[in-house]
Write an enzyme that holds these catalytic residues in place. Structure first.
Site, short mmCIF file in Angstrom:
data_model
loop_
_atom_site.label_atom_id
_atom_site.label_comp_id
_atom_site.label_asym_id
_atom_site.label_seq_id
_atom_site.Cartn_x
_atom_site.Cartn_y
_atom_site.Cartn_z
N GLU A 35 40.35 23.25 38.88
CA GLU A 35 40.79 24.63 39.09
C GLU A 35 42.28 24.70 38.76
OE1 GLU A 35 39.63 27.87 39.97
OE2 GLU A 35 41.75 28.16 39.54
N ALA A 116 41.17 22.81 32.71
CA ALA A 116 40.26 21.89 32.02
C ALA A 116 39.67 22.58 30.79
CB ALA A 116 39.14 21.47 32.96
N GLY A 177 38.40 54.22 35.47
CA GLY A 177 37.61 54.97 36.44
C GLY A 177 36.51 54.14 37.05
N ILE A 180 37.64 49.02 40.32
CA ILE A 180 38.99 48.65 40.73
C ILE A 180 39.90 49.87 40.77
CG2 ILE A 180 41.02 47.28 40.11
CD1 ILE A 180 39.19 45.10 39.10
N GLY A 264 38.75 47.29 33.03
CA GLY A 264 37.67 46.34 32.82
C GLY A 264 38.15 44.90 32.78
N THR A 313 30.48 38.90 43.18
CA THR A 313 30.60 37.62 43.86
C THR A 313 29.27 37.05 44.36
OG1 THR A 313 32.85 38.11 44.50
CG2 THR A 313 31.70 36.49 45.86
N ALA A 343 28.65 47.86 46.52
CA ALA A 343 29.41 48.85 47.28
C ALA A 343 30.75 49.09 46.61
CB ALA A 343 29.63 48.34 48.72
N HIS A 438 18.77 56.94 66.67
CA HIS A 438 19.47 58.21 66.82
C HIS A 438 20.58 58.11 67.85
CE1 HIS A 438 19.88 62.52 66.49
NE2 HIS A 438 19.86 62.61 67.82
P1 NDP Z 1 34.79 48.52 35.36
O1 NDP Z 1 34.03 48.02 34.21
O2 NDP Z 1 34.12 48.89 36.62
O3 NDP Z 1 35.64 49.79 34.91
C1 NDP Z 1 36.50 49.76 33.83
C2 NDP Z 1 37.06 51.16 33.63
O4 NDP Z 1 38.07 51.13 32.63
C3 NDP Z 1 36.00 52.14 33.18
O5 NDP Z 1 36.24 53.36 33.84
C4 NDP Z 1 36.27 52.25 31.69
O6 NDP Z 1 35.94 53.48 31.14
C5 NDP Z 1 37.77 52.09 31.64
N1 NDP Z 1 38.25 51.58 30.37
C6 NDP Z 1 37.80 50.51 29.69
N2 NDP Z 1 38.50 50.33 28.56
C7 NDP Z 1 39.42 51.31 28.53
C8 NDP Z 1 40.44 51.67 27.60
N3 NDP Z 1 40.66 50.98 26.50
N4 NDP Z 1 41.19 52.76 27.89
C9 NDP Z 1 40.98 53.46 29.01
N5 NDP Z 1 40.03 53.18 29.92
C10 NDP Z 1 39.26 52.11 29.67
O7 NDP Z 1 35.91 47.42 35.59
P2 NDP Z 1 36.96 47.21 36.74
O8 NDP Z 1 38.17 46.69 36.04
O9 NDP Z 1 37.11 48.40 37.61
O10 NDP Z 1 36.28 46.06 37.59
C11 NDP Z 1 35.94 44.82 36.98
C12 NDP Z 1 34.77 44.18 37.64
O11 NDP Z 1 35.10 43.79 38.94
C13 NDP Z 1 33.57 45.08 37.74
O12 NDP Z 1 32.63 44.67 36.79
C14 NDP Z 1 33.04 44.88 39.12
O13 NDP Z 1 31.81 44.24 39.04
C15 NDP Z 1 34.02 43.98 39.81
N6 NDP Z 1 34.48 44.60 41.05
C16 NDP Z 1 33.60 44.85 42.05
C17 NDP Z 1 34.01 45.43 43.21
C18 NDP Z 1 33.05 45.70 44.29
O14 NDP Z 1 31.95 45.14 44.27
N7 NDP Z 1 33.35 46.56 45.25
C19 NDP Z 1 35.40 45.82 43.42
C20 NDP Z 1 36.24 45.56 42.29
C21 NDP Z 1 35.78 44.96 41.17
P3 NDP Z 1 34.44 53.84 30.67
O15 NDP Z 1 33.66 54.01 31.91
O16 NDP Z 1 34.62 55.12 29.93
O17 NDP Z 1 33.99 52.73 29.81
#
Ligand code: NDP
Length: 459
Positions: A35, A116, A177, A180, A264, A313, A343, A438
């Site tokens: 790691e 690694a 959107g 995160i 993302g 996770t 969630a 309830h």
């Molecule tokens: P997501 O894939 O959920 O969201 C990415 C967002 O960024 C989307 O709204 C997307 O828009 C937008 N986006 C992507 N590329 C661009 C760009 N070039 N310009 C502008 N907007 C863009 O990723 P996150 O980063 O929010 O989270 C990453 C991962 O972490 C997720 O896959 C999730 O599984 C995990 N996670 C889980 C949580 C939980 O379980 N509670 C909490 C936090 C993270 P569009 O929709 O239009 O593609």
């Protein structure tokens, strides 16, 4: 041929640690793990765990405000001391990291605190040049935030950075959107930052149930977050006073103190030496694996976000555990990736979701939509207008529950329990056979008597 180890795991996150520990402690395998950063990975160190603690911190003012609605008088919540919170957070993360490391130590796993890479299909090379052979190699290196590729993006931050800030930004912009962006906007607004959320689409959380998405957007705006839909930054520039000027694609500008990209995440497969092995990658860089998490090279396996299946996770943990059972325990176990509950920790109402969205269910065939929208008694009593949503999608042909979508306080807890019958293939009649508890919010899931609407609509 003899090997230095039976298993070499690259990556000490949720999936890698679980696989290493089970292979060593339950099946007696000789295991090493490398790691390059802190043990525990994204979830523990810079994701789910610190995020949820920050959600708790951000919820406090609303809880105090609600207390007033119940007759409590006196001073408010006071000022948020980021430094004090961070110090406690650091102690907690150190504690958790020590638990992860201790678990591996007790299992007899050799830990290498280095980066690694693969030298060939049985050999791992560490950053210090040392090399180890292993009968099996498990890649569990996760993902990394991806940036949108706009001019000035180096002025922006990523989710990892939020937990390391010296002070909270007065004005913050979240770009994206997804999970995160929505959670971090909720946190920053709750902690007192003037927060903007700019998302390129017309409703946050693409891929979720549309009705849920719209209600989540309303809730985000109701928190005082400046929610800008159909809006995307095109460049960032540093102002003379140190703040950041954000230029939007539509020509508008905005000055903020911090920009967080939550656009993302991508599999972290760069410079891993995969070219030395014959492991196949998908176009987005994810490692291609079969249902046993095995790559095209029989000695090399991969689990978790680096495979881009379901990036959560608990999924990585189960994939890592199943890999260890299968390869070292002679107990073949596949992971089912459907349905998977998840969630989103918004405030005041969380999202809990599993199965098909209403839109997906309609594409598949007829669907009965059972949905209740209401103001929960606890917050309504204190004067809040926040509405909750409880929704079940049912196939009228066999009465099977196809999906469940909740926007409510503690929806994460509720969906975990609803996931049990839904994963078992329960029918609506079986839901209804359960006696209500309830007064709770969750009783709605067993008391919705007739559909709010049907698809196709009845004449
Ligand atoms: P997501 O894939 O959920 O969201 C990415 C967002 O960024 C989307 O709204 C997307 O828009 C937008 N986006 C992507 N590329 C661009 C760009 N070039 N310009 C502008 N907007 C863009 O990723 P996150 O980063 O929010 O989270 C990453 C991962 O972490 C997720 O896959 C999730 O599984 C995990 N996670 C889980 C949580 C939980 O379980 N509670 C909490 C936090 C993270 P569009 O929709 O239009 O593609």
């Amino acid at each position: 041929m003899s090997f230095d180890y039976d298993l070499f795991v690259i990556g000490g996150g949720s999936g890698g640690v679980r696989a290493a520990r089970i292979a060593a402690s339950e099946y007696g395998a000789r295991v090493a793990l490398a790691e390059e950063s802190r043990m525990g990975g994204t979830c523990v160190i810079r994701g789910c765990v610190p995020k949820k603690l920050m959600i708790f911190a951000a919820s406090a003012p609303a809880a105090v405000a609600e207390a007033r609605g119940y007759g409590w008088q006196g001073a408010g919540v006071g000022e948020f001391d980021w430094g004090a919170f961070r110090a406690t957070l650091d102690v907690e993360l150190n504690r958790l990291e020590a638990i992860y490391t201790g678990g591996l130590d007790r299992a007899g796993v050799t830990i290498h605190h280095q980066r690694a890479r693969l030298a060939d299909h049985h050999t791992v090379e560490l950053a210090d040049g040392s090399r180890f052979t292993a009968k099996h190699i498990l890649i569990a290196v996760g993902g990394r935030p991806s940036l949108p590729g706009i001019p000035g993006q180096e002025l922006g931050l990523i989710s990892d950075d939020l937990f390391l800030l010296d002070s909270l930004p007065r004005r913050a912009l979240l770009v994206g959107g997804g999970f995160i962006a929505c959670e971090f906007a909720t946190i920053l607004a709750g902690l007192g930052s003037q927060t903007t959320l700019a998302y390129r689409g017309d409703a946050v959380l693409r891929g979720f149930d549309r009705e849920l998405r719209e209600m989540a957007g309303e809730q985000i705006a109701a928190l005082g977050i400046d929610l800008r839909l159909n809006s995307n930054p095109s460049r960032l520039d540093r102002n003379a006073d140190g703040s950041i000027r954000v230029s939007y694609q539509d020509g508008g500008t905005q000055d903020v103190d911090a920009v967080f990209f939550a656009t993302g995440r991508a599999p972290y497969t760069g410079d891993l030496g995969l070219g030395n092995t014959g492991v196949h990658l998908r176009p987005n860089g994810a490692i291609e694996v079969d249902e046993w998490s095995q790559t095209a090279v029989p000695s090399i396996f991969a689990v978790g976000d680096v495979t881009d299946r379901v990036n959560l996770t608990p999924v990585a943990i189960r994939e890592g555990h199943s890999f260890a059972d299968t390869v070292f325990g002679a107990r073949p176990r596949k992971v089912s990736h459907d349905p998977v509950a998840s969630a989103v920790y918004l405030r005041p109402h969380e999202i809990g979701t599993i199965g098909l969205t209403e839109e997906q269910a309609r594409d598949r065939g007829p669907v009965d939509v059972y949905a209740g929208k209401f103001r929960p008694m606890q917050s309504m009593f204190a004067g809040s207008d926040a509405r909750a949503l409880m929704k079940l999608l049912v196939d009228p042909r066999d009465d099977k529950v196809l999906g469940c979508h909740i926007l409510a306080p503690n929806a994460g807890e509720m969906i975990q329990l609803a996931a049990i019958p839904i994963t078992m293939g329960a029918t609506k009649a079986q839901f209804d056979a359960a006696m209500a508890v309830h007064p709770t919010l969750a009783e709605e899931l067993v008391t919705m008597r007739s559909p709010a609407r049907r698809w196709p609509a009845e004449e």
